[in-house]
Enzyme design. Structure first.
Site, PDB file in Angstrom:
ATOM      1  CB  ALA A  35       0.156  -6.605  -6.563  1.00  0.00           C
ATOM      2  CG  HIS A  79       2.891  -0.152 -10.097  1.00  0.00           C
ATOM      3  ND1 HIS A  79       3.549   1.054 -10.179  1.00  0.00           N
ATOM      4  CD2 HIS A  79       3.292  -0.708  -8.929  1.00  0.00           C
ATOM      5  CE1 HIS A  79       4.322   1.220  -9.133  1.00  0.00           C
ATOM      6  NE2 HIS A  79       4.188   0.157  -8.350  1.00  0.00           N
ATOM      7  CD  GLU A 116       5.663  -1.939  -1.704  1.00  0.00           C
ATOM      8  OE1 GLU A 116       5.151  -1.104  -2.486  1.00  0.00           O
ATOM      9  OE2 GLU A 116       5.791  -3.132  -1.980  1.00  0.00           O
TER      10      GLU A 116
END
Length: 171
Positions: free
Chosen positions: A71, A78, A128
């Site tokens: 990102a 995060h 992921e």
């Protein structure tokens, strides 16, 4: 965050309290089974995320490839303090007992695998298996049992609820 639940070489890690408490419980329960689920990366500042993204670009990867796996600064989960990347001592996460366990149990602690396999066209990101997102036990259970992404859950469940609440508030 207690360094004992983190990979030793990554430095201090941070999560919001509710997510941290849930992860600590999950870590301890896995430990009882001889598994080691550890934090590799949790909260990231915008500056850190920008550095990660730019380093990926500088490495020669295409813009499309980088954007499908990292990102951009200001858009990473995060930044919320609710997402963690977990790894085990082995290189291939999916082949570990840790992965097998948390893929079947993380929802009980309020976590989901945020970018599941085969859902890249929905999430916009590559698969992921190491990226967990804290959404709370109720939502995590629903997402897990329905076999959908958080994006799909938002559109199918959360957004309609929000729309209904707005309709009920209209004079």
């Amino acid at each position: 965050m207690d360094p004992s639940i983190c990979v030793s070489y990554v430095g201090p890690q941070y999560l919001q309290k509710e997510a941290l408490d849930a992860f600590v419980k999950m870590h301890q329960d896995a430990k009882q089974l001889g598994l080691n689920i550890t934090v590799y990366s949790a909260y990231r500042s915008i500056e850190t995320q920008d550095l990660i993204w730019n380093n990926a670009i500088k490495s020669g990867r295409t813009l499309q490839d980088v954007d499908s796996s990292i990102a951009r600064a200001g858009h990473s989960e995060h930044h919320t303090g609710l997402s963690i990347d977990v790894i085990s001592v082995e290189n291939s996460v999916e082949e570990t007992e840790e992965f097998k366990w948390y893929s079947e149990n993380a929802h009980k602690y309020g976590f989901i695998i945020r970018y599941p396999k085969g859902k890249e066209n929905i999430t916009g990101y590559k698969y992921e298996p190491w990226h967990l997102r804290y959404v709370g036990p109720e939502i995590a259970k629903d997402v897990y049992e329905m076999g959908i992404t958080y994006d799909e859950y938002y559109v199918q469940v959360l957004q309609p609820q929000k729309n209904l609440q707005n309709i009920n508030k209209t004079p």
